[in-house]
Scaffold this active site. Structure first.
Site, mmCIF file in Angstrom:
data_model
loop_
_atom_site.group_PDB
_atom_site.id
_atom_site.type_symbol
_atom_site.label_atom_id
_atom_site.label_comp_id
_atom_site.label_asym_id
_atom_site.label_seq_id
_atom_site.Cartn_x
_atom_site.Cartn_y
_atom_site.Cartn_z
ATOM 1 C CG ASP A 350 -1.783 1.199 1.347
ATOM 2 O OD1 ASP A 350 -2.672 1.343 0.502
ATOM 3 O OD2 ASP A 350 -1.574 2.000 2.287
ATOM 4 C CD GLU A 386 -2.204 2.357 -3.430
ATOM 5 O OE1 GLU A 386 -3.343 2.746 -3.716
ATOM 6 O OE2 GLU A 386 -1.807 2.227 -2.253
#
Length: 708
Positions: A350, A386
């Site tokens: 993330d 990401e």
């Protein structure tokens, strides 16, 4: 109570059961004293023992308790200066979770005592609280790491054969009628034969689990009757979240997680974890003191120049400082633990750009990348980024080093724009469809560096993407809209639910168009759980706090027709290496012939020119794939070939006549996919070269050269 203790060892960090006793080790560079606190029973009782950890080696405090056993609940009290203006927030009245805890006993019970300062004091975080937080904070748990893996073997599926399924442990099974009610929403349910059968029939090769590291429900959400359902609020990087355990809270959650992995591996399905190493659940200077902040605030977080405040590249209030050796060690130890002890197959990071920031800018040669690249364990699993954060100077898609795959946000935006009829160049669509060579090719990466997706957990579901133009997030209790810029949606003429037969038919076709484009594209496809059964969030494009029917898959209302289409689509594309290449298209004639490995055509049957690519009003094109031009070899060195295909995309609002290519591209073609007719079949209608087809409005047609 007098408890026997030995000096112990500084390594490994955390609480380690060796079969005879437990070694405890905690990094706290700026601390002046560390106390290990032991609890009985459920941990709700008043602590009954404090052990002064007098041994200290290289900033690591340690002790060994020969009488401690697995299941022991514990926490730390760490002494030192309380001087927020200089980065120090030590407060021994706050019981702290072990950053290396392998299990955490329960969820947090919010109370003012969990904060290091006096709530409501005019000096805010500069004040000092003496309220004991022990009754309200969960306890760390000593675990027994032994487990019978019974010959478990990791599937080790190559990227070009991978189908990723992003899902939530609880949301996927909570309402499933064929799974025993007592285990729904847990690791056991995800590893249940019913779940595995569904995944196998769908064609999934890897589940990407939304965060399962133990996380905290934000206080402001709890007070509104909501929760941090997605789990991007980590407090324990080694502990599987206790909420997803059906068997117990004192280490049983670890065993249950391992059983889930074992069952999925046996079925040939990999497990990828969505991990959040960029920030913790402690928030900004006004947040609670739960672990890192109280253990050694300045040694874990990125602080501003005056050191009272936190650098925030994540939008959550704080950022872990991956420039510091002890933080890098924490991240790497956590990754290795999940690979070696929990046997997972990869990670999706993330806001990964945050981890690569040196002082402020993102650096592709940062210590984070260097240490992963040289690590013989971590470098061998799937690493997915990401590739952005909210700070300035951050990464863009396509800038991570070799060895990494990336969520391709440009793919998502381009494909959405194409099918909603937005003004966009065909060149952009073609680039994304063929693997985004503009992003990855020049860095010795392959098309599999691109993780292609139409939807993700953040934003509309596939059903809502074709049903809503606007967000409908009032149930969130706040106007949080992280997904708004990603919407690029079109409701097909009516906002939300409707009984209009024509609108419903168009929406169904648009869903088939998106899915067909996704699985025909070069790169690694990622399907979001529930998109194949038309899951809806009723227009909520950011359901991060909805632990209820808004987010859970409603199996009773599953779209059986779309599910069948998706299964057949995945099976078809996986059978043909043309649609999952390992290398780039060259756009050059194949050796020994005069046909290119790929060619692009206009409706009139001629090849596209440079001018054609740059018309923003153009909404259709034909693509020829030469099955003899894969430029790939099998595991034994054999040359891989496939049938040739001709794919026609028509995003125009009217039908178009398409003339098939000349004879040299193939004498006969057989229709195998038609999204307008909801058709996927091996023995479809046949057409001769040069024949004109009528391609329905907003549809995809795939033609295959039949065997002679």
């Amino acid at each position: 109570m007098n408890i026997e203790s030995y000096p112990g060892s500084p390594y490994p960090l955390g609480a380690t059961w060796d079969g005879e006793g437990v070694n405890f080790a905690l990094f706290a560079e700026n601390a002046t004293k560390v106390e290990l606190c032991l609890f009985e029973g459920s941990g709700e009782e008043t602590e009954y023992a404090r052990i002064n950890m007098s041994e200290r080696t290289h900033h690591i405090w340690h002790t060994y308790l020969p009488e401690a056993r697995p299941g022991q609940l514990y926490g730390y009290r760490v002494h030192g200066p309380y001087d927020p203006s200089h980065g120090h927030r030590f407060n021994p009245y706050k019981l702290l979770l072990d950053p290396y805890a392998k299990a955490i006993s329960r969820t947090i019970e919010w109370h003012d005592s969990l904060f290091g300062y006096k709530m409501g004091h005019p000096d805010e975080d500069l004040s000092f609280s003496k309220d004991d937080s022990a009754p309200y904070i969960p306890k760390s748990v000593v675990i027994d790491p032994t487990f019978d893996w019974a010959g478990d073997r990791k599937p080790k599926i190559p990227y070009h054969k991978t189908i990723i399924y992003e899902t939530h442990v609880k949301g996927f099974t909570k309402l499933h009628p064929d799974i025993p009610e007592e285990i729904r929403g847990t690791y056991a349910a995800l590893g249940h034969p019913v779940t595995i059968k569904y995944l196998k029939e769908l064609g999934i090769t890897a589940v990407e689990l939304m965060p399962v590291h133990h996380f905290i429900n934000d206080r402001h959400l709890v007070e509104k009757g909501l929760s941090n359902y997605w789990g991007y609020n980590t407090i324990g990087y080694f502990a599987p979240d206790v909420r997803y355990s059906s068997t117990g809270t004192h280490g049983e959650q670890v065993v249950e997680f391992k059983e889930m992995v074992k069952a999925l591996h046996k079925a040939g399905i990999e497990v990828i974890l969505d991990v959040v190493y960029n920030h913790t659940a402690e928030g900004n200077q006004m947040g609670p003191t739960l672990s890192f902040r109280g253990i050694d605030n300045a040694a874990y977080y990125r602080l501003t120049e005056d050191q009272r405040y936190y650098m925030d590249y994540t939008g959550t209030g704080n950022t872990l400082n991956a420039n510091l050796p002890n933080v890098l060690r924490l991240i790497m130890d956590s990754l290795r633990y999940w690979i070696e002890e929990m046997r997972v197959d990869g990670f999706r990071f993330d806001l990964a750009a945050t981890l690569a920031r040196e002082l402020h800018e993102v650096d592709r040669l940062s210590a984070f990348f260097d240490i992963i690249h040289q690590d013989p364990v971590i470098s061998q699993v799937k690493l997915i980024a990401e590739p952005w954060d909210i700070g300035e100077g951050g990464y863009q898609v396509g800038e991570f080093p070799p060895g990494w795959a990336e969520w391709n946000g440009k793919y998502r935006d381009s494909i959405r724009d194409y099918w909603r009829g937005a003004d966009s160049m065909l060149a952009e669509f073609a680039e994304r469809f063929t693997g985004s060579s503009d992003l990855y090719r020049d860095d010795y990466r392959s098309p599999t560096a691109s993780i292609n997706f139409i939807t993700a957990h953040d934003g509309f579901t596939l059903n809502d993407l074709v049903s809503y133009n606007e967000k409908h997030n009032l149930a969130n209790g706040e106007d949080n809209n992280d997904g708004e810029s990603h919407n690029r949606s079109w409701n097909c003429g009516v906002e939300g639910a409707t009984d209009d037969v024509e609108v419903l038919a168009l929406r169904a076709k648009q869903k088939r168009n998106f899915l067909t484009t996704l699985f025909l594209s070069q790169g690694v496809p990622m399907l979001v759980a529930g998109d194949e059964i038309s899951r809806t969030q009723h227009g909520n494009n950011n359901a991060y706090c909805q632990d209820n029917e808004v987010s859970w898959l409603n199996w009773q209302e599953a779209d059986a027709e779309l599910l069948q289409f998706t299964r057949r689509l995945i099976k078809f594309t996986r059978q043909h290496p043309t649609f999952n290449r390992r290398g780039w298209f060259k756009g050059q004639p194949i050796k020994g012939g005069n046909l290119k490995d790929i060619a692009w055509f206009l409706p009139e049957g001629g090849e596209m020119t440079e001018e054609n690519w740059n018309h923003d009003f153009a909404k259709s094109l034909g693509v020829y794939f030469n099955g003899k031009g894969l430029h790939a070899k099998g595991p034994k060195g054999e040359i891989i070939t496939d049938d040739s295909f001709y794919v026609i995309f028509n995003a125009h609002y009217e039908p178009l006549k398409y003339k098939l290519p000349p004879k040299k591209y193939g004498e006969r073609w057989r229709k195998v996919i038609d999204t307008d007719a909801n058709l996927i079949e091996e023995q479809g209608e046949q057409f001769a070269y040069g024949k004109t087809l009528v391609v329905a409005a907003r549809s995809v047609v795939v033609l295959q050269q039949p065997e002679k």
